[in-house]
Design a protein around this motif. Structure first.
Motif, short mmCIF file in Angstrom:
data_model
loop_
_atom_site.label_atom_id
_atom_site.label_comp_id
_atom_site.label_asym_id
_atom_site.label_seq_id
_atom_site.Cartn_x
_atom_site.Cartn_y
_atom_site.Cartn_z
N ASN A 1 0.81 -1.23 0.00
CA ASN A 1 0.00 0.00 0.00
C ASN A 1 0.84 1.26 0.00
O ASN A 1 0.38 2.32 -0.40
N GLY A 2 2.06 1.14 0.46
CA GLY A 2 2.91 2.32 0.48
C GLY A 2 3.19 2.85 -0.91
O GLY A 2 3.23 4.06 -1.14
N TYR A 3 3.35 1.94 -1.87
CA TYR A 3 3.59 2.37 -3.25
C TYR A 3 2.39 3.12 -3.80
O TYR A 3 2.53 4.17 -4.41
N GLU A 4 1.23 2.51 -3.54
CA GLU A 4 0.02 3.18 -4.02
C GLU A 4 -0.18 4.51 -3.33
O GLU A 4 -0.62 5.48 -3.94
N SER A 5 0.16 4.58 -2.01
CA SER A 5 0.00 5.84 -1.29
C SER A 5 0.95 6.90 -1.81
O SER A 5 0.66 8.09 -1.73
N LEU A 6 2.08 6.51 -2.40
CA LEU A 6 2.99 7.50 -2.96
C LEU A 6 2.65 7.87 -4.40
O LEU A 6 2.85 9.01 -4.81
N VAL A 7 2.13 6.93 -5.17
CA VAL A 7 1.89 7.18 -6.60
C VAL A 7 0.54 7.84 -6.84
O VAL A 7 0.41 8.74 -7.69
N MET A 8 -0.48 7.43 -6.10
CA MET A 8 -1.84 7.93 -6.36
C MET A 8 -1.95 9.44 -6.17
O MET A 8 -2.62 10.11 -6.98
N PRO A 9 -1.33 10.03 -5.13
CA PRO A 9 -1.41 11.50 -5.05
C PRO A 9 -0.79 12.19 -6.26
O PRO A 9 -1.30 13.21 -6.73
N VAL A 10 0.29 11.58 -6.79
CA VAL A 10 0.91 12.17 -7.98
C VAL A 10 -0.05 12.10 -9.17
O VAL A 10 -0.21 13.07 -9.95
N ILE A 11 -0.73 10.95 -9.29
CA ILE A 11 -1.69 10.79 -10.40
C ILE A 11 -2.86 11.75 -10.24
O ILE A 11 -3.30 12.41 -11.20
N ARG A 12 -3.38 11.84 -9.01
CA ARG A 12 -4.49 12.76 -8.77
C ARG A 12 -4.05 14.20 -9.01
O ARG A 12 -4.81 15.01 -9.56
N ARG A 13 -2.81 14.49 -8.57
CA ARG A 13 -2.31 15.85 -8.81
C ARG A 13 -2.21 16.12 -10.31
O ARG A 13 -2.53 17.21 -10.79
N HIS A 14 -1.76 15.10 -11.03
CA HIS A 14 -1.68 15.26 -12.48
C HIS A 14 -3.07 15.47 -13.10
O HIS A 14 -3.26 16.32 -13.99
N GLU A 15 -4.04 14.70 -12.61
CA GLU A 15 -5.41 14.87 -13.11
C GLU A 15 -5.94 16.26 -12.78
O GLU A 15 -6.57 16.93 -13.62
N THR A 16 -5.65 16.69 -11.53
CA THR A 16 -6.11 18.03 -11.13
C THR A 16 -5.48 19.11 -11.99
O THR A 16 -6.14 20.05 -12.45
N LEU A 17 -4.16 18.93 -12.21
CA LEU A 17 -3.48 19.92 -13.06
C LEU A 17 -4.00 19.88 -14.50
O LEU A 17 -4.11 20.93 -15.16
N SER A 18 -4.32 18.68 -14.98
CA SER A 18 -4.88 18.57 -16.35
C SER A 18 -6.23 19.28 -16.43
O SER A 18 -6.51 20.03 -17.39
N ILE A 19 -7.07 19.03 -15.40
CA ILE A 19 -8.39 19.69 -15.40
C ILE A 19 -8.22 21.20 -15.31
O ILE A 19 -8.90 21.98 -16.00
N THR A 20 -7.27 21.62 -14.43
CA THR A 20 -7.03 23.06 -14.30
C THR A 20 -6.51 23.65 -15.61
O THR A 20 -6.88 24.76 -16.02
N HIS A 21 -5.63 22.85 -16.27
CA HIS A 21 -5.11 23.30 -17.56
C HIS A 21 -6.24 23.46 -18.59
O HIS A 21 -6.29 24.45 -19.34
N GLN A 22 -7.15 22.48 -18.61
CA GLN A 22 -8.29 22.58 -19.54
C GLN A 22 -9.16 23.79 -19.21
O GLN A 22 -9.60 24.53 -20.11
N GLU A 23 -9.40 24.00 -17.90
CA GLU A 23 -10.21 25.16 -17.50
C GLU A 23 -9.52 26.46 -17.89
O GLU A 23 -10.17 27.41 -18.36
N LEU A 24 -8.19 26.49 -17.67
CA LEU A 24 -7.45 27.70 -18.05
C LEU A 24 -7.50 27.94 -19.56
O LEU A 24 -7.62 29.08 -20.03
N LEU A 25 -7.38 26.83 -20.32
CA LEU A 25 -7.47 26.97 -21.77
C LEU A 25 -8.86 27.48 -22.19
O LEU A 25 -8.98 28.36 -23.06
#
Length: 382
Positions: free
Chosen positions: A192-216
């Motif tokens: 679970n430690g791997y998932e706990s380290l990777v999932m926030p990065v993925i969610r952050r990437h998704e959030t940044l992608s959504i923010t990028h789309q909104e900004l566009l």
């Protein structure tokens, strides 16, 4: 008649005719002879005188002519009956042909009606087929447009798929690197430690992608607003230029009106100065008139009008008028007296002249009479 061509017979001569022989006359034609031969008219042989024979020949000729005419009449009646029969047969044939023609016309009318009905049905079918064909053509065109749109969308999707496949192929190296890195990591990171380290990065990437789309999207909206603002600014500039032109036009019109008003004011000032000069002249003239009226009032003063200082101009003019009228009346009366005295003197002088003239005429008459008497006496003395 035709008896003139017959031979002359003696009164004692007799004709002998055998029984059964034909009576042939000279006046008969060959045709009549043949017809009389055909009718087998046998005249009995008689022994008569020439007159009787001539009468009998004439009667026979008349009878033969009557028979001939009767035969011609019978032949004409037979021909007329034949013609009537032919005419009747022709009329029957004509009536039959007319009935046949009417039947054919009726059949033709029925055929024409059937043909027109057939043509109308074919026309209706043709119109229906044309409408169906037009509807089918429009439907085919719409389907063709839909096919073209779908084909274009499919081509776009295929192109996007190719781009995504290229992007996936490009990013496969990162996946391989991560998988190899994961293989080299200790077993602790596989839990679970791997998932706990990777999932926030993925969610952050998704959030940044959504923010990028909104900004566009926001950038597109802002660009659209900026473009609209530019268009609005251009419209405002055009309106401002139009208003500026209108203001310049109104300013030029007002300036022209101002120049016109200045010219009119100058003309009014000139007219005012002219009127002031004319009014000054009028005032001076009125003053001179008043002075003249005062002088006349002083010269023509009448005590009945009161003191001269408190008298107005109209009263003074009335006083002058009355004074002048009195003077004119007095002068008129004086002239009349002078004229009457001169008339008396002239009448006296005239009577004196008349008396002197009469005296002179009387003296001349007496002188003439005395001279005539003296002349008469001298003549008597001589």
């Amino acid at each position: 008649m035709a008896t003139s061509s017959l031979p002359i017979l003696n009164s004692n001569q007799k004709l002998k005719m055998e029984k059964g022989s034909q009576n042939i006359f000279v006046t008969q034609s060959q045709d009549t002879r043949q017809r009389t031969g055909e009718t087998d008219l046998h005249i009995p042989s008689l022994k008569e005188t020439s007159c009787r024979m001539l009468e009998a020949g004439v009667n026979t000729l008349q009878k033969s002519l009557i028979v001939k005419k009767q035969a011609e009449l019978n032949e004409a009646e037979a021909q007329l009956a034949l013609k009537r029969q032919e005419f009747k047969s022709c009329m029957e044939a004509l009536a039959q042909r007319r009935s046949e023609l009417e039947k054919k016309q009726q059949q033709n009318k029925e055929k024409v009606m059937k043909f027109e009905k057939f043509v109308a049905e074919n026309e209706g079918r043709r119109r229906t087929a044309l409408k169906k064909c037009e509807a089918t053509r429009e439907e085919n065109l719409s389907k063709q447009r839909q096919i073209e749109d779908l084909t274009e969308q499919l081509n776009k999707l295929r192109a996007r798929k190719q781009v995504l496949m290229k992007r996936i192929a490009k990013h496969n190296i990162y996946e391989d690197f991560l998988m190899k890195t994961l293989d080299y990591l200790p077993g602790i990171f596989h839990d679970n430690g791997y998932e706990s380290l990777v999932m926030p990065v993925i969610r952050r990437h998704e959030t940044l992608s959504i923010t990028h789309q909104e900004l566009l999207e926001r950038l597109r909206r802002m660009e659209a607003e900026v473009e609209q603002g530019h268009r609005h600014l251009q419209c405002m500039k055009r309106e401002h230029s139009i208003k500026e032109l209108m203001a310049h036009k109104q300013l030029s019109e007002l300036q022209s009106e101002l120049e016109t008003l200045r010219e009119s004011n100058k003309q009014a000032e000139v007219n005012l100065l002219t009127e002031q000069g004319v009014s000054r002249e009028k005032v001076e003239e009125v003053g001179r008139l008043l002075i003249a009226i005062n002088n006349l009032g002083q010269q023509c003063y009448l005590p009945a009008y009161g003191p001269l200082e408190s008298m107005d101009t109209l009263t003074m003019m009335d006083m002058v008028k009355e004074y002048i009228l009195d003077k004119a009346d007095t002068e008129r009366r004086a002239r009349r007296l002078m004229e009457s005295s001169s008339a008396v003197a002239s009448t006296a002088a005239l009577t004196d002249k008349r008396w002197r003239g009469s005296m002179k005429s009387i003296g001349s008459k007496t002188h003439i009479k005395s001279s005539s008497k003296v002349s008469k006496k001298s003549e008597t003395f001589n």
